[in-house]
Enzyme design. Structure first.
Site, PDB file in Angstrom:
ATOM      1  N   TYR A  23       0.836  -1.216   0.000  1.00 32.73           N
ATOM      2  CA  TYR A  23       0.000   0.000   0.000  1.00 32.73           C
ATOM      3  C   TYR A  23       0.867   1.261   0.000  1.00 32.73           C
ATOM      4  CZ  TYR A  23      -3.715  -3.223   1.567  1.00 32.73           C
ATOM      5  OH  TYR A  23      -4.603  -4.256   1.695  1.00 32.73           O
ATOM      6  N   HIS A  52       0.449 -11.609   2.226  1.00 35.93           N
ATOM      7  CA  HIS A  52      -0.604 -10.869   1.500  1.00 35.93           C
ATOM      8  C   HIS A  52      -1.375 -11.763   0.513  1.00 35.93           C
ATOM      9  CE1 HIS A  52      -1.606  -6.527   0.090  1.00 35.93           C
ATOM     10  NE2 HIS A  52      -2.644  -7.322  -0.072  1.00 35.93           N
TER      11      HIS A  52
END
Ligand code: NDP
Ligand SMILES: O=C(O)C(=O)[C@@H](O)[C@H](O)C(=O)CO
Length: 276
Positions: free
Chosen positions: A51, A107
């Site tokens: 991110y 992730h």
């Protein structure tokens, strides 16, 4: 400001039952949005290396004045770091200027790369070294879960998967629960796309709440932990205020019936999807 209730994960760690998603909040606006989320009461902040806003999370905690120890900070190891997961976690700690993380997830499993077992061993090592309190995964199917548990003897505390009324994940939730894993929900309000569906609107009218509050309450009713994102302080506040009403079984079932096999928001089936 009422405190968000907590639940206890399979590894004994206590976590708020609803958290704040931070993708794609970045830069000064990102700091403002995350700080505002902390100010209205969120105490679980979900970030990821990918991110590119880990630094913003720490800055937002500082700006908000909330004690770091009162915030459950969760980040994620990206696909490109599967073979060096512990180093990736050490880098996150440096970037965030923190002494420990509350939770780290893998992730994506990226099965075609073939390194998620090694990545899981890296997370286990990091927890043993005291770098992180709780470890888990994201986008892992039951087969991926069984492989890492069998290889290491360590069960993830959490599995963060896509979940919203158009994709309610009944089988995945059942598989997580059988293994003692808490399901976290990404895109919990379906990025806003399912808020005008009839059963959602009907329940919102019946309880005098917003459609987003109905959908977030639906997650709690099913036992999943939603991570809504909003850059807007007022929506952040209302998304957190879901503890003054509950849905009936019939309302819950009508919302779950919105689910479709092709209900994913985009082509991200973890059996083949790759994100590095
Ligand atoms: N592990 C993974 O692979 C993934 C993890 N995630 C995590 O999950 C989090 C949430 O997922 P995300 O994809 O953002 O989807 P969400 O379901 O949280 O939806 C976010 C969108 O809905 C809008 N919104 C928020 N609240 C309301 C409301 N009350 N009424 C109407 N619209 C609203 C937001 O706009 P606005 O900001 O203007 O309010 C934004 O456009 C991410 O931030 C990230 O942390 C997400 C994707 C994949
Ligand atoms: O937000 C996340 O955690 C992701 O994995 C995203 O990259 C997500 O896959 C996405 O939004 C892609 O458009």
């Amino acid at each position: 400001m009422a405190e968000t209730p907590t639940r206890v994960l399979g590894d004994g760690t206590s976590v708020p039952v609803l958290g704040f998603g931070t993708y794609p909040l970045r830069g000064d606006d990102g700091v403002r949005a995350i700080a505002s989320a902390l100010e209205v009461g969120y105490r679980l902040i979900d970030t990821a290396v990918n991110y590119r806003n880990e630094r913003e999370v720490t800055e937002a905690i500082r700006v908000s004045g909330v004690d770091r120890g009162d915030v459950f900070v969760q980040t994620k190891v990206p696909g490109r770091d599967h073979e060096n997961a512990r180093t990736s976690i050490e880098t996150s700690l440096q970037v965030m200027d923190l002494e420990y993380l509350d939770s780290v997830l893998i992730h994506w499993p990226n099965p075609s790369q073939g390194h998620y077992v090694k990545a899981w061993q890296g997370l286990v090592d990091a927890r043993e070294a005291g770098l992180v309190r709780s470890i888990g995964v994201s986008n892992f199917t039951p087969a991926h879960l069984d492989e890492i548990i069998e290889a290491t003897g360590v069960t993830p505390a959490s599995n963060q998967v896509e979940m919203h009324p158009a994709f309610p994940q009944a089988d995945q939730r059942a598989a997580d629960a059988e293994r003692g894993i808490t399901t976290q929900a990404w895109s919990p309000i379906g990025r806003g796309e399912i808020l005008d569906a009839e059963p959602v609107v009907a329940a919102a009218r019946a309880h005098d709440v917003t459609p987003a509050q109905v959908v977030l309450r639906w997650h709690l009713h099913l036992g999943s932990l939603p991570l809504p994102k909003s850059g807007d302080p007022e929506r952040q506040r209302t998304n957190l205020e879901i503890f003054g009403f509950d849905l009936s079984e019939a309302e819950t079932e009508a919302i779950t019936a919105l689910g479709r096999p092709d209900g994913r928001l985009f082509d991200a089936d973890p059996t083949y999807h790759v994100e590095m």
